[in-house]
Write a protein that holds these residues in place. Sequence first.
Motif, PDB file in Angstrom:
ATOM      1  N   ILE A 151      81.399  -4.648  97.825  1.00 34.24           N
ATOM      2  CA  ILE A 151      80.293  -5.811  98.512  1.00 34.24           C
ATOM      3  C   ILE A 151      79.857  -5.366  99.609  1.00 34.24           C
ATOM      4  CG2 ILE A 151      81.499  -7.710  97.235  1.00 34.24           C
ATOM      5  CD1 ILE A 151      83.385  -7.999  99.550  1.00 34.24           C
ATOM      6  N   GLU A 152      79.569  -4.066  99.902  1.00 37.63           N
ATOM      7  CA  GLU A 152      79.168  -3.517 101.116  1.00 37.63           C
ATOM      8  C   GLU A 152      77.897  -4.339 101.728  1.00 37.63           C
ATOM      9  OE1 GLU A 152      80.952  -0.264  98.893  1.00 37.63           O
ATOM     10  OE2 GLU A 152      79.625  -1.663  98.564  1.00 37.63           O
ATOM     11  N   ASP A 153      77.184  -4.859 101.058  1.00 36.48           N
ATOM     12  CA  ASP A 153      75.833  -5.530 101.609  1.00 36.48           C
ATOM     13  C   ASP A 153      76.233  -7.091 102.012  1.00 36.48           C
ATOM     14  OD1 ASP A 153      74.251  -3.619 100.709  1.00 36.48           O
ATOM     15  OD2 ASP A 153      73.700  -4.612  98.931  1.00 36.48           O
ATOM     16  N   ASN A 154      77.506  -7.385 102.079  1.00 35.26           N
ATOM     17  CA  ASN A 154      78.115  -8.838 102.579  1.00 35.26           C
ATOM     18  C   ASN A 154      78.815  -8.306 103.878  1.00 35.26           C
ATOM     19  OD1 ASN A 154      77.779  -9.253  99.659  1.00 35.26           O
ATOM     20  ND2 ASN A 154      78.435 -11.359 100.367  1.00 35.26           N
ATOM     21  N   CYS A 155      78.803  -7.102 104.289  1.00 37.90           N
ATOM     22  CA  CYS A 155      79.655  -6.636 105.444  1.00 37.90           C
ATOM     23  C   CYS A 155      78.875  -6.211 106.631  1.00 37.90           C
ATOM     24  CB  CYS A 155      80.612  -5.564 105.220  1.00 37.90           C
ATOM     25  SG  CYS A 155      81.594  -5.934 103.713  1.00 37.90           S
ATOM     26  N   ILE A 156      79.389  -6.700 107.795  1.00 38.36           N
ATOM     27  CA  ILE A 156      78.728  -6.035 109.001  1.00 38.36           C
ATOM     28  C   ILE A 156      80.081  -5.334 109.727  1.00 38.36           C
ATOM     29  CG2 ILE A 156      77.928  -6.466 111.416  1.00 38.36           C
ATOM     30  CD1 ILE A 156      75.826  -7.052 109.007  1.00 38.36           C
ATOM     31  N   HIS A 157      79.961  -4.146 109.985  1.00 43.95           N
ATOM     32  CA  HIS A 157      81.385  -3.254 110.364  1.00 43.95           C
ATOM     33  C   HIS A 157      80.801  -2.360 111.410  1.00 43.95           C
ATOM     34  CE1 HIS A 157      80.048   0.293 107.801  1.00 43.95           C
ATOM     35  NE2 HIS A 157      79.572  -0.715 107.166  1.00 43.95           N
ATOM     36  N   LEU A 158      81.965  -1.891 112.031  1.00 40.47           N
ATOM     37  CA  LEU A 158      82.059  -0.762 112.926  1.00 40.47           C
ATOM     38  C   LEU A 158      82.795   0.442 112.360  1.00 40.47           C
ATOM     39  CD1 LEU A 158      81.598  -0.345 116.039  1.00 40.47           C
ATOM     40  CD2 LEU A 158      83.961  -0.785 116.328  1.00 40.47           C
ATOM     41  N   ASN A 159      82.327   1.590 112.807  1.00 42.52           N
ATOM     42  CA  ASN A 159      83.066   2.925 112.297  1.00 42.52           C
ATOM     43  C   ASN A 159      84.325   2.928 113.385  1.00 42.52           C
ATOM     44  OD1 ASN A 159      83.674   5.507 111.837  1.00 42.52           O
ATOM     45  ND2 ASN A 159      81.715   6.157 111.562  1.00 42.52           N
ATOM     46  N   ASN A 160      85.457   2.410 112.954  1.00 36.50           N
ATOM     47  CA  ASN A 160      86.477   2.500 114.060  1.00 36.50           C
ATOM     48  C   ASN A 160      87.279   3.659 113.591  1.00 36.50           C
ATOM     49  OD1 ASN A 160      87.321  -0.207 115.176  1.00 36.50           O
ATOM     50  ND2 ASN A 160      86.687  -0.969 113.148  1.00 36.50           N
ATOM     51  N   GLU A 161      86.846   4.545 112.833  1.00 36.75           N
ATOM     52  CA  GLU A 161      87.365   5.990 112.727  1.00 36.75           C
ATOM     53  C   GLU A 161      86.776   6.801 113.706  1.00 36.75           C
ATOM     54  OE1 GLU A 161      88.300   9.975 111.476  1.00 36.75           O
ATOM     55  OE2 GLU A 161      86.087   9.034 111.618  1.00 36.75           O
ATOM     56  N   LEU A 162      85.548   6.818 113.768  1.00 39.12           N
ATOM     57  CA  LEU A 162      84.820   7.555 114.833  1.00 39.12           C
ATOM     58  C   LEU A 162      85.259   6.743 116.176  1.00 39.12           C
ATOM     59  CD1 LEU A 162      82.453   9.519 115.747  1.00 39.12           C
ATOM     60  CD2 LEU A 162      81.133   7.740 115.417  1.00 39.12           C
ATOM     61  N   GLY A 163      85.580   5.720 116.401  1.00 43.40           N
ATOM     62  CA  GLY A 163      85.801   5.426 117.804  1.00 43.40           C
ATOM     63  C   GLY A 163      87.363   5.718 118.161  1.00 43.40           C
ATOM     64  N   GLY A 164      88.107   5.872 117.226  1.00 41.96           N
ATOM     65  CA  GLY A 164      89.528   6.516 117.445  1.00 41.96           C
ATOM     66  C   GLY A 164      89.212   8.162 117.845  1.00 41.96           C
ATOM     67  N   TYR A 165      88.451   8.615 116.994  1.00 37.80           N
ATOM     68  CA  TYR A 165      88.188  10.038 117.568  1.00 37.80           C
ATOM     69  C   TYR A 165      87.327  10.239 118.848  1.00 37.80           C
ATOM     70  CZ  TYR A 165      85.904  14.565 117.104  1.00 37.80           C
ATOM     71  OH  TYR A 165      85.407  16.101 117.375  1.00 37.80           O
ATOM     72  N   LEU A 166      86.608   9.443 119.153  1.00 34.85           N
ATOM     73  CA  LEU A 166      85.814   9.574 120.488  1.00 34.85           C
ATOM     74  C   LEU A 166      87.022   9.419 121.678  1.00 34.85           C
ATOM     75  CD1 LEU A 166      82.600   7.816 119.789  1.00 34.85           C
ATOM     76  CD2 LEU A 166      82.972  10.369 120.051  1.00 34.85           C
TER      77      LEU A 166
END
Length: 334
Positions: A151-166
């Motif tokens: 249901i990806e089209d119903n989601c607004i999301h952040l790339n948290n994995e990238l944030g943890g990496y940064l």
Amino acid sequence: MATIYQVSTLAGVSLATVSRVINKSTRVSDKTRQKVEDAMNELGYRPNSIAQSLASNCTNSVGILVSELHGPFFGQMMAGIEAELRAAGKHVIITTGHSEADKEKDGIDFLISRNCDALIIHTEALDDDYLVKLTKGKTPVYFMSRLIAGIEDNCIHLNNELGGYLAAKAVIDQGHSKIAYIAGPQFKPDSQDRLAGHKRALAESKLPFSSDLFFVGDFKETGGKAGLKKFISQKLSFTALVCANDEIASGAMTYAREHNFSLPEDLSIIGFDNIIFSQHIYPKLTTIDNPVNEMGHMAAKLVLKNVYNHKKLNINHSFDPVLVSRDSIAKISI
């Protein structure tokens, strides 16, 4: 009490025209709209919202479920959603789930019972299977800060994995190799993803992940204090502390100063979220920007497009975090 019939007579238009004005239809000229609005003001007429919703099958209200009402993170989220919807003539009904499955289900059931036209929910305890089934019901449901397979089209999301990496890379790039980590609760998907990104950055730099220098907090200042207290009491050696959100970082900074640490000379600290106070504490907190207000606006636009037929709106489902460099990381001299 004035009636719609009296408005129609005073304005010299049909009942259908008055109804179109009340429902903000574009099929009315500006001149006619003004005549109707003037008649409504003169008579003190106020549309019956319940009758309107029964007639149109639309309540012009959107339900919002968040984990908590306190704290700047959820305030920024709700402000973005509400501002976008209010500009479109819609209102919000807000309830909380407190990161507990039963309370999240109860909150969702409450919002559906209020005949909301759609729901925007920030859920942390309910599993993906339940949420996928929820989208099969009559009330459209959209998700904040979460990506759900199918249901990806119903989601607004952040790339948290990238944030943890940064976040981890920010301290590694300043020469730190002994790095402690205070995580959020590990049943929460964003916390899991931030930890995964942290581990990826360490592995990329051939640095070990130390279980001794790992603590699971509560995404609040208390977690930051408790985590740093544990590390210090065990006399562990580390020069940098990566925190899974800014509230954890704030708690850790407070505890560090109370125990005579000079920041960032004795201990470098980085947070996550870039909430409002991160630039006002001392030293100003280096952090990862989580554009939750912008994401709130986008979630509202998703509802406006799919539920209220605002077809020209462009939707961005995925957001990338960025590093916000301030004063809380010191460079290690080699």
